[in-house]
Design an enzyme around this catalytic site. Structure first.
Site, PDB file in Angstrom:
ATOM      1  N   HIS A 135      29.958  -5.181 -10.419  1.00 47.12           N
ATOM      2  CA  HIS A 135      30.041  -4.109 -11.409  1.00 47.12           C
ATOM      3  C   HIS A 135      31.504  -3.950 -11.774  1.00 47.12           C
ATOM      4  CE1 HIS A 135      30.142  -0.310 -13.332  1.00 47.12           C
ATOM      5  NE2 HIS A 135      30.459   0.399 -12.262  1.00 47.12           N
ATOM      6  N   CYS A 163      25.415   3.291 -12.198  1.00 47.51           N
ATOM      7  CA  CYS A 163      25.809   1.942 -12.593  1.00 47.51           C
ATOM      8  C   CYS A 163      24.934   0.881 -11.930  1.00 47.51           C
ATOM      9  CB  CYS A 163      27.273   1.703 -12.239  1.00 47.51           C
ATOM     10  SG  CYS A 163      28.392   2.921 -12.976  1.00 47.51           S
ATOM     11  N   ASN A 183      34.798   0.003 -17.823  1.00 47.15           N
ATOM     12  CA  ASN A 183      33.577   0.235 -17.043  1.00 47.15           C
ATOM     13  C   ASN A 183      32.439   0.583 -18.003  1.00 47.15           C
ATOM     14  OD1 ASN A 183      31.504   1.248 -15.458  1.00 47.15           O
ATOM     15  ND2 ASN A 183      32.842   2.477 -14.146  1.00 47.15           N
TER      16      ASN A 183
END
Length: 334
Positions: A259, A118, A289
Site C-alpha cells: 500500500h 486502505c 496515498n
C-alpha cells in the site's frame, strides 16, 4: 493463514485511471505551512492527482474497469461479480460497484462495495479469489477507487499532504489445473486500534449538523505516529508468517507491492524482512496515498513497465494496512 484451495485463480488483466490535475508539493506549500523538502523527507511524495469538481469515484472506477476489460478481451457479460474497494464512494448507497456494473453493461453480474480502510484493496482481492476458487464465480472484476481529496482538511498539513485520487482494476478468473495463480489470501484486523484513522462525522454516531461541520468531523483524522509504529511492529512478522505458510521465504518474493502510504513505512518493513528495496514497486512519489486504490495503481504500472510479466513464474506479494486497524496479504504467481 489462507492457502487458496479449489479452482486455480489467475489474474488476467489490469487497468487504471487517474485525474488529469496534478498537485505538487510546491502548490501545497502555498496553501499550508509546509515545504517540498518537509513532505519528501517524511513521506516520499512529490505530487498527487486531484479529481475535478465533476469527477466522482464512479467515473474513475468505470474508466479503470473499462481499460482492464479492453486489455483482457473478455466478454463483459461473462463477468459474474463486480467488487469495488473504496472509502470515498459517490454515495453510501447505491454502491460504486452497482454504478460500475450498470455503466459497463455487465448485465449478468452482481455488485458490492468493500469498505475496510486502505486494506479494502487486499480484502476485495481475497473475497473475489475465494469466490472463484469455491466455484461460486468464474470471473470477477475487482476495482479500488478513491476521491479522498473531498474528505481532507486542506488546512491540516498532517493529512492534506498525503492523499490523492485514482482508480485501478484487475480481472480475476478461474484457471486450469496447473496454471499459475493465487497462492495465499489473508485478512486480519486489530479493532482495538480503531481510533488510529477515522472519519467520525456524517453517519449514525454523529449525523451531519452545523456542529459537526464547524468541528471538522467530516474530514479524515489520523494518528500518524501510531500508524507508523503499528506497521513496523506488526507487518514484518505477519508477512514472514504468510510467506512461511505458503512454503516460501520473503527472499522468494520477486515483487513486493505495498500500500503506497509512506516511503519510510515500506523501507522499514523491507529492512526488517531482509529484502532489498529494488524488489518493491513504488509509485508513491507521483500519486501519493490513494488508499484502497494504491496497490491497483502500482500493480498496473508494474505490468506496463515490464517489472511483472505474464507467465513469468514471478511471485508477487500485495499487502496493505488501514483504518480498523486492518491489514492483509495476497500472494500470486504471475
Amino acid at each position: 493463514m489462507a492457502l487458496l484451495q479449489g479452482h486455480p485463480v489467475r489474474l488476467v488483466a489490469t487497468g487504471m485511471a487517474v485525474p488529469e490535475r496534478v498537485m505538487d508539493n510546491e502548490e501545497l506549500a502555498r496553501m499550508v505551512d509546509t515545504s517540498n523538502e518537509w513532505i519528501l523527507e517524511r513521506t516520499g511524495i512529490r505530487e498527487r492527482r486531484i479529481a475535478s469538481k465533476d469527477e466522482n469515484a464512479s467515473d474513475l472506477a468505470i474508466a479503470a474497469c473499462r481499460q482492464a476489460i479492453d486489455r483482457s478481451g473478455v466478454d463483459v457479460e461473462s463477468i459474474d461479480m463486480v467488487v469495488v474497494a473504496t472509502n470515498s464512494p459517490d454515495t453510501l448507497f447505491p454502491s460504486v460497484a452497482a454504478r460500475v456494473q450498470g455503466a459497463i453493461g455487465a448485465s449478468k453480474a452482481g455488485a458490492f462495495d468493500v469498505q475496510s480502510g486502505c486494506t479494502g484493496s487486499v480484502y476485495s482481492l481475497s473475497v473475489a479469489s475465494s469466490g472463484i476458487a469455491s466455484g461460486l464465480w468464474n470471473r470477477v472484476l475487482v476495482c479500488g477507487v478513491e476521491v479522498l481529496s473531498r474528505l481532507i482538511d486542506w488546512e491540516d498539513r498532517t493529512t492534506c499532504v498525503l492523499f490523492g485520487d485514482g482508480a485501478g482494476a484487475v480481472i480475476l478468473e478461474a484457471g486450469e489445473k496447473g496454471d499459475p495463480g493465487v497462492i495465499v489470501c489473508d485478512m486480519k484486523s486489530d479493532g482495538t486500534k480503531w481510533d488510529y484513522i477515522t472519519l467520525p462525522g456524517g453517519l449514525s454516531s454523529l449525523p451531519a449538523s452545523s456542529d459537526t461541520l464547524a468541528e471538522k468531523k467530516h474530514f479524515v483524522s489520523m494518528k500518524g505516529n501510531d500508524v507508523f509504529k503499528f506497521t513496523q511492529r506488526v507487518l514484518p512478522g505477519y508477512l514472514k508468517d504468510v510467506c512461511s505458510d505458503a512454503g516460501i521465504s520473503p527472499s522468494d518474493i520477486d515483487r513486493w507491492i505495498f500500500h503506497q502510504a509512506n516511503l519510510r513505512i515500506m523501507e522499514g518493513v523491507l529492512k526488517r524482512l531482509g529484502v532489498s528495496d529494488d524488489r518493491a514497486i513504488n509509485n508513491l512519489e507521483r500519486y501519493g496515498n490513494t488508499s484502497a486504490a494504491s496497490v491497483f495503481l502500482a500493480l498496473n504500472e508494474a505490468y506496463e513497465g515490464g517489472r511483472i510479466t505474464c507467465n513469468s513464474g514471478q511471485k508477487v506479494l500485495i499487502t496493505s494496512f488501514g483504518a480498523g486497524m486492518t491489514y492483509g496479504a495476497f500472494i500470486y504467481e504471475a
